[in-house]
Design a protein around this motif. Structure first.
Motif, PDB file in Angstrom:
ATOM      1  N   ALA A   8       0.804  -1.227   0.000  1.00 59.47           N
ATOM      2  CA  ALA A   8       0.000   0.000   0.000  1.00 59.47           C
ATOM      3  C   ALA A   8       0.833   1.272   0.000  1.00 59.47           C
ATOM      4  CB  ALA A   8      -0.952  -0.014   1.197  1.00 59.47           C
ATOM      5  N   VAL A   9       1.857   1.346   0.853  1.00 58.88           N
ATOM      6  CA  VAL A   9       2.603   2.599   0.944  1.00 58.88           C
ATOM      7  C   VAL A   9       3.429   2.840  -0.317  1.00 58.88           C
ATOM      8  CG1 VAL A   9       4.651   1.658   2.115  1.00 58.88           C
ATOM      9  CG2 VAL A   9       4.035   4.053   2.444  1.00 58.88           C
ATOM     10  N   TRP A  12       1.033   3.999  -2.997  1.00 55.75           N
ATOM     11  CA  TRP A  12       0.641   5.393  -2.749  1.00 55.75           C
ATOM     12  C   TRP A  12       1.723   6.351  -3.236  1.00 55.75           C
ATOM     13  CZ3 TRP A  12      -3.733   7.853  -1.175  1.00 55.75           C
ATOM     14  CH2 TRP A  12      -3.611   9.201  -0.814  1.00 55.75           C
ATOM     15  N   VAL A 362       1.288  10.670   3.674  1.00 53.52           N
ATOM     16  CA  VAL A 362       0.824   9.289   3.527  1.00 53.52           C
ATOM     17  C   VAL A 362      -0.306   8.988   4.509  1.00 53.52           C
ATOM     18  CG1 VAL A 362       1.500   6.860   3.725  1.00 53.52           C
ATOM     19  CG2 VAL A 362       3.086   8.524   2.725  1.00 53.52           C
ATOM     20  N   CYS A 367      -2.053   2.732   4.563  1.00 53.17           N
ATOM     21  CA  CYS A 367      -0.691   2.262   4.326  1.00 53.17           C
ATOM     22  C   CYS A 367      -0.041   1.574   5.521  1.00 53.17           C
ATOM     23  CB  CYS A 367       0.172   3.439   3.879  1.00 53.17           C
ATOM     24  SG  CYS A 367      -0.370   4.168   2.308  1.00 53.17           S
TER      25      CYS A 367
END
Length: 412
Positions: A8-9, A12, A362, A367
């Motif tokens: 996820a991070v 992103w 973020v 994330c």
């Protein structure tokens, strides 16, 4: 077919960082050039090799190089891990990898199999639990609790309760991403004693070491590297990216006092990158050499202190919406945004902030969170160039006066 969760991070960042005007989501200390690196060093350029600042020339044949990493680079790392220990770490107990992200990946594949159980310090970098899950291991998240006096705290009694007969690995992140918290020395010693009693391997991802800016090395609780605590089944990963400002050379490492662990990682390594670029190895060797490392780390620790003070001033002036446990180390802060005591939708907040101002941060729940954890939390990377942080926070300050109040929804 192996199934793995989307990262996820990283997704992103990939989706947003190229269009951001003010990237205050970055987790590396502000990057430097080769010229910057030379200027930080006390070693003068070789007059016979003006094209290079390191022991590598244009006439060097571009072969694979040293498969496990050059003797020079592994020697510098063994020296760093041997400080204040009675038993030096042999250079053969260090394996060079393509960044810490590859080191973590290889290590977990080498140590964990289907049906094993892994305990992971949480919140943390998603790779540290998603890879072992994809392998087929069961994962228990050892959740740090927010404490008003001590920041993000781990309970070792809870750790004891998480251990099962098939527990193979305990994974730590020290200093921690995203919170900037540390695991203090006494707590590390407790963890080692618990693991030793049942012969469980401990892996500490130490990529943000040694960027300590909120605790002094003379403090009794200053966290040493896991490798310095005398436990054979301890293994660490590190990188040139975060603390050393050289993410672009893609150099990381795995180190352990248990040579068998390194050899097992090497078996998996043979199926991936074979070796690190000779050029990258040479740059890393120059940066970690005694003539450069002290100036480089002084530059980055001072930058962290300067920028953290700027971020703290912003937090204090927005206490009506912001809360945090001030980081003691690393490059990231985990800030909770709320309205009238209720967390905001952090994904909507970060998306709108980026669209309206070009500021990139973020969202914590997407994330770093599972099962609804960390709603309203935002990770801010504050060890960028000071000017970038200042301008980004100024845009965020304007956003807080308008769109934040009017348009950012509460978390569901």
């Amino acid at each position: 077919m192996v199934k793995i969760e989307p990262f996820a991070v990283e997704q992103w960042m990939d989706d947003h960082e190229t269009t951001a005007t003010y990237n205050i989501a970055e987790t590396c200390c502000a990057s430097i050039s080769l010229d910057d690196l030379q200027n930080l060093s006390t070693q003068q350029p070789d007059p016979n090799n003006q094209n290079s600042i390191f022991s590598f020339s244009r006439s060097t044949k571009l072969a694979y190089g040293a498969i496990r990493g050059s003797e020079q680079l592994r020697g510098h790392l063994s020296r760093l891990y041997s400080i204040k220990t009675s038993t030096p770490l042999p250079a053969d107990n260090v394996l060079i990898t393509s960044g810490a992200i590859q080191g973590n990946f290889l290590l977990h594949h080498a140590l964990v199999g289907p049906g094993d159980h892994v305990i992971v310090h949480y919140p943390t970098y998603q790779q540290l639990y998603s890879v072992v899950e994809a392998i087929g291991a069961e994962v228990s998240l050892w959740k740090a609790k927010e404490d008003d006096e001590n920041g993000w705290v781990l309970d070792t009694e809870e750790l004891k309760g998480l251990i099962r007969p098939n527990t193979k690995l305990i994974v730590l992140n020290n200093p921690q991403n995203p919170t900037g918290a540390i695991i203090p020395k006494s707590k590390l010693e407790e963890i080692v004693n618990i693991a030793r009693s049942q012969s469980i391997i401990i892996h500490a991802d130490e990529v943000y070491r040694p960027i300590f800016h909120g605790i002094s090395p003379v403090d009794a609780e200053f966290p040493p590297s896991l490798l310095s605590l005398g436990y054979k089944n301890a293994v660490v990963t590190g990188s040139m990216s975060k603390a050393y400002s050289l993410a672009g050379i893609r150099v990381g490492w795995i180190a352990s006092r248990n040579k068998e662990i390194i050899d097992r990682c090497m078996v998996f390594r043979d199926y991936t990158t074979i070796s690190v670029s000779q050029i990258d190895d040479a740059v890393a060797s120059f940066a970690l050499a005694p003539h450069t490392i002290h100036s480089l780390l002084h530059r980055n620790i001072q930058l962290a202190k300067t920028n953290l003070a700027i971020l703290e001033k912003f937090i204090e002036s927005h206490r009506w919406a912001c809360d945090w446990k001030k980081p003691l180390a690393g490059t990231t802060a985990f800030v909770r945004f709320s309205k009238m005591g209720r967390p905001v939708d952090d994904v909507a907040f970060c998306t709108l902030l980026h669209e309206k101002t070009g500021v990139l941060v973020v969202p914590g729940s997407r994330c770093f969170g599972r099962d609804g954890d960390f709603k309203g939390y935002v990770r801010i990377g504050y060890v960028s160039e000071t000017e970038v942080l200042e301008k980004g926070l100024e845009k965020l300050r304007e956003f807080m006066k308008g769109e934040y109040v009017d348009d950012v929804p509460l978390a569901r």
